[in-house]
Design a protein around this motif. Structure first.
Motif, short mmCIF file in Angstrom:
data_model
loop_
_atom_site.label_atom_id
_atom_site.label_comp_id
_atom_site.label_asym_id
_atom_site.label_seq_id
_atom_site.Cartn_x
_atom_site.Cartn_y
_atom_site.Cartn_z
N ARG A 96 0.84 -1.20 0.00
CA ARG A 96 0.00 0.00 0.00
C ARG A 96 0.88 1.25 0.00
O ARG A 96 1.94 1.27 0.64
CB ARG A 96 -0.87 -0.03 1.25
CG ARG A 96 -1.87 1.10 1.40
CD ARG A 96 -2.96 1.03 0.39
NE ARG A 96 -4.11 1.84 0.76
CZ ARG A 96 -5.06 2.18 -0.11
NH1 ARG A 96 -4.98 1.79 -1.37
NH2 ARG A 96 -6.09 2.89 0.28
N ASN A 365 -10.90 3.15 -10.45
CA ASN A 365 -10.44 1.92 -11.07
C ASN A 365 -9.34 1.26 -10.32
O ASN A 365 -8.61 1.90 -9.59
CB ASN A 365 -10.05 2.14 -12.53
CG ASN A 365 -10.96 1.35 -13.42
OD1 ASN A 365 -10.86 0.13 -13.47
ND2 ASN A 365 -11.88 2.02 -14.07
N THR A 366 -9.24 -0.01 -10.52
CA THR A 366 -8.37 -0.89 -9.74
C THR A 366 -8.40 -2.21 -10.47
O THR A 366 -9.21 -2.39 -11.39
CB THR A 366 -8.93 -0.98 -8.30
OG1 THR A 366 -8.71 0.27 -7.64
CG2 THR A 366 -8.33 -2.07 -7.46
N ASN A 386 -6.04 3.96 -7.54
CA ASN A 386 -7.25 4.57 -7.00
C ASN A 386 -8.20 5.03 -8.09
O ASN A 386 -8.88 4.22 -8.68
CB ASN A 386 -6.93 5.69 -6.01
CG ASN A 386 -8.18 6.07 -5.21
OD1 ASN A 386 -9.04 5.22 -5.00
ND2 ASN A 386 -8.31 7.32 -4.81
N GLU A 405 -4.06 7.95 -4.43
CA GLU A 405 -4.51 7.15 -3.29
C GLU A 405 -4.65 7.98 -2.02
O GLU A 405 -5.31 7.56 -1.07
CB GLU A 405 -3.49 6.03 -3.07
CG GLU A 405 -4.07 4.70 -2.69
CD GLU A 405 -4.70 3.93 -3.84
OE1 GLU A 405 -5.90 3.65 -3.74
OE2 GLU A 405 -4.01 3.61 -4.83
N ASP A 408 -7.91 8.25 -0.27
CA ASP A 408 -8.47 7.20 0.59
C ASP A 408 -8.32 7.54 2.07
O ASP A 408 -8.90 6.88 2.93
CB ASP A 408 -7.82 5.84 0.30
CG ASP A 408 -8.48 5.14 -0.87
OD1 ASP A 408 -9.57 5.55 -1.28
OD2 ASP A 408 -7.90 4.16 -1.39
N TYR A 419 -15.39 7.50 -2.99
CA TYR A 419 -16.34 6.39 -2.91
C TYR A 419 -17.45 6.65 -1.90
O TYR A 419 -18.15 5.73 -1.48
CB TYR A 419 -15.60 5.08 -2.58
CG TYR A 419 -14.47 4.89 -3.56
CD1 TYR A 419 -14.74 4.59 -4.89
CD2 TYR A 419 -13.16 5.12 -3.18
CE1 TYR A 419 -13.73 4.51 -5.82
CE2 TYR A 419 -12.13 5.03 -4.11
CZ TYR A 419 -12.43 4.72 -5.42
OH TYR A 419 -11.44 4.66 -6.34
N SER A 437 -7.89 1.15 3.13
CA SER A 437 -8.29 0.63 1.82
C SER A 437 -9.49 -0.29 1.98
O SER A 437 -9.84 -0.70 3.09
CB SER A 437 -7.12 -0.16 1.25
OG SER A 437 -7.47 -0.81 0.05
N SER A 438 -10.10 -0.62 0.86
CA SER A 438 -11.14 -1.66 0.84
C SER A 438 -10.64 -2.90 0.10
O SER A 438 -11.35 -3.92 0.07
CB SER A 438 -12.40 -1.16 0.14
OG SER A 438 -12.91 -0.02 0.78
N GLY A 457 -13.53 -1.80 -7.14
CA GLY A 457 -14.86 -1.27 -6.85
C GLY A 457 -14.91 -0.35 -5.65
O GLY A 457 -15.98 -0.08 -5.12
N GLY A 458 -13.73 0.13 -5.18
CA GLY A 458 -13.71 1.07 -4.05
C GLY A 458 -14.44 0.47 -2.87
O GLY A 458 -14.25 -0.70 -2.51
O1 DON Z 1 -7.86 1.07 -1.77
C1 DON Z 1 -9.02 1.31 -2.02
O2 DON Z 1 -9.96 0.92 -1.35
C2 DON Z 1 -9.36 2.11 -3.29
N1 DON Z 1 -8.24 2.94 -3.63
C3 DON Z 1 -9.71 1.15 -4.39
C4 DON Z 1 -10.22 1.86 -5.59
C5 DON Z 1 -11.06 1.03 -6.47
O3 DON Z 1 -11.27 -0.13 -6.25
C6 DON Z 1 -11.68 1.71 -7.63
N2 DON Z 1 -12.34 0.76 -8.50
N3 DON Z 1 -13.35 0.85 -9.08
#
Ligand code: DON
Length: 558
Positions: A96, A365-366, A386, A405, A408, A419, A437-438, A457-458
């Protein structure tokens, strides 16, 4: 009663995971699922060349960073859940991002004390110190069989040769064009025309040279020496606050994953600084072991939503980087605590999450991939920059697109991030701290079967992984896991989001006070399943994305 294993119970953990784990026999081949066919091919090529799941994880993540540049890359971070079959050992590699040392709690507040969303999301001030290169170095040194240069070869080729433009890439580039135009280094992602010729390729020469440098000198070349000096100079020149010390100090951390026992399953998932493991442990506790036996769908869903509501509120209040804040994880995931949380549960009425606000989660996005090799080693990894194309800032002379990031973190108590998540002091910005994070690379053992799963998916990652686990426990195959319609609730906003195809007894649930909203489909889950008894492999890639899954059975003579 079900048992939630705690990180401190190491001996117990070893014995239990030995009992349920898949150490006895080797898989009949290898299997992988990733968010892009080029990454799946690269991973398969490495596995066929004698590499293990860890070599393949380097190759796959490197290629994903090139072909899905809007999702992940060496300018970002992530979590790798690793299982070393020879040692029968599972660990979470935490790559991370960390806040720069010059960061402080009020970094994104304007003169009026409001969060400046532009600075939190766009440009180098939004970027944490990346961890992916350090993860490659760690994997190459401790787990992999092939030289790093071999595993990076395919990615360097794709960066030089160019990525064929596809509608998703084109849409993502258009969505971030305004930010790219602010930074000359980001011009590789600016299209000359809104209607580019069909054979257009996105070439990332600068990034190819940087990756070739890492292949030659090792991953530490990211963190010290000429590349690090250029990165820091360019970040600072464009308004960022990175220092050489930030890069030199960056380390990945191996952490004990969260392990949950529920019914006959053992679920191994991400620990802090991902919130998901703690949330899932709390939710499974709040559901109770007989939850699946309830026949009425609306009764089940009502309890699930109420458990999610409570766990997401807990997230906001208590969770943050365990190296910086004292999070009482054992207490939070105990059965007693779950009973307290559900003390005001009303089977007939929805509870209110209070201070309802209107922010709707925006698209980010991720990426996720799952890999199982012929020796039973596996990797389940979720990686991110992120938001879509991260900060939109490519440091000139490096080709490296930096993450955003930092968003977050909780920039201000109660102020929602990309999110719609809110937070408190536990996830406030501090120098060197990892943002909550998620992301939740996960493995589920049930009977003689292992499933590897995860998704972007955040804030919705948690609920997608939860539903994936529940479906797997009810016997669903890989294809159903990735394709089933989804439901999400995160306490705030106080709404149940469903995909257009999700079947729920909406009328009965609305009568209890739940508010529904149908949303565009979300997620991009990648699943590998291994049935050790039947020696069967199964893999699938989410139909919502562009990805692919491959299974290669080994020849008996190999
Ligand atoms: O770490 C996290 O929870 C976010 N940065 C993830 C972002 C994410 O999954 C975006 N996707 N749609």
């Amino acid at each position: 009663m079900f048992l939630v294993k705690r990180p401190a119970l190491l001996l117990c953990l070893f014995l239990l995971s030995g009992g349920l784990s898949t150490a006895s026999a080797n898989p009949p081949g290898h299997a992988l699922a990733t968010a892009h066919p080029a990454a799946t091919e690269a991973g398969l090529e490495i596995l066929n060349a004698g590499g293990n799941a860890f070599d393949a994880a380097i190759a796959v993540s490197a290629v994903l960073g090139i072909v899905e540049p809007y999702s992940s890359g060496i300018g970002g971070g992530g979590f790798f859940l690793l299982h070393d079959s020879a040692q029968n050992h599972t660990t979470m590699l935490d790559a991370r991002e960390r806040a720069p040392l010059a960061a402080h709690r009020d970094l994104y507040l304007d003169a009026d004390g409001n969060v400046d969303r532009d600075r939190a999301l766009n440009g180098p001030l939004a970027a944490g110190i990346p961890g992916i290169a350090a993860a490659w170095g760690h994997l190459a040194e401790h787990y992999a069989q092939l030289p790093l240069a071999r595993s990076l070869k395919s990615a360097i080729h794709h960066a030089r040769d160019g990525v064929p433009l596809n509608p998703k890439l084109q849409r993502a580039m258009a969505a971030r064009a305004e930010t790219f135009l602010r930074y000359p280094g980001s011009s590789v992602f600016v299209l000359d025309s809104p209607n580019p010729p069909p054979d257009t390729r996105v070439i990332q020469d600068g990034l190819a040279s940087t990756m070739a440098l890492l292949a030659e000198k090792g991953a530490q070349a990211f963190y010290r020496g000429p590349l690090a000096e250029t990165l820091v100079a360019e970040v600072r020149d464009a308004g960022g606050i990175w220092s050489l010390e930030d890069l030199e100090q960056y380390r990945v951390v191996e952490r004990e994953p969260i392990t949950i026992h529920w019914r006959d399953a053992e679920i191994v998932t991400a620990a802090l600084p991902s919130a998901t493991g703690v949330i899932l442990a709390q939710v499974f506790n709040m559901l109770g072991e007989d939850w699946l036996d309830e026949n009425r769908g609306d009764v089940r869903i009502h309890r699930l939503i109420e458990a999610l509501r409570r766990a997401y509120l807990e997230r906001a209040e208590h969770l943050g980087d365990p190296d910086h804040v004292d999070v009482p994880v054992e207490q939070l995931i105990s059965a007693d605590y779950a009973r307290e949380l559900m003390a005001d549960f009303d089977p007939e009425r929805a509870t209110s999450s209070q201070n309802l606000y209107t922010a709707e989660p925006e698209a980010g996005n991720t990426t996720h991939f799952s890999i199982l090799d012929r020796d039973g080693n596996w990797v389940s990894a979720t990686l991110s920059i992120n938001g879509l194309f991260g900060s939109g800032f490519i440091a000139p002379g490096t080709g490296i697109l930096l993450n955003n990031e930092m968003d977050d973190f909780s920039a201000k108590p109660g102020s929602p991030n990309l999110y719609g998540l809110v937070g408190s002091e536990a996830n406030a910005i501090a120098p060197g701290k990892r943002m909550l994070s998620s992301m939740a690379p996960t493995a589920v053992h049930r009977a003689n079967t292992l499933a590897l799963l995860g998704t972007p998916g955040g804030s919705r990652i948690t609920t997608m992984v939860m539903q994936g686990i529940l479906q797997f426990l009810q016997g669903a195959d890989a294809k159903s896991l990735v394709s089933s319609p989804r439901l999400h609730h995160q306490a705030l906003p106080d709404k149940v989001f469903i995909e257009p195809d999700t079947v729920v007894d909406q009328e009965r649930l609305e009568a209890k006070g739940h508010v529904f909203e149908v949303a565009e489909p979300w997620g991009n889950m990648q699943v590998v399943v291994w049935d050790t008894h039947e020696a069967r492999l199964d893999a699938a890639s989410d139909p919502r994305g562009l990805g692919s899954a491959k299974i290669e059975m080994l020849n008996i003579n190999d």
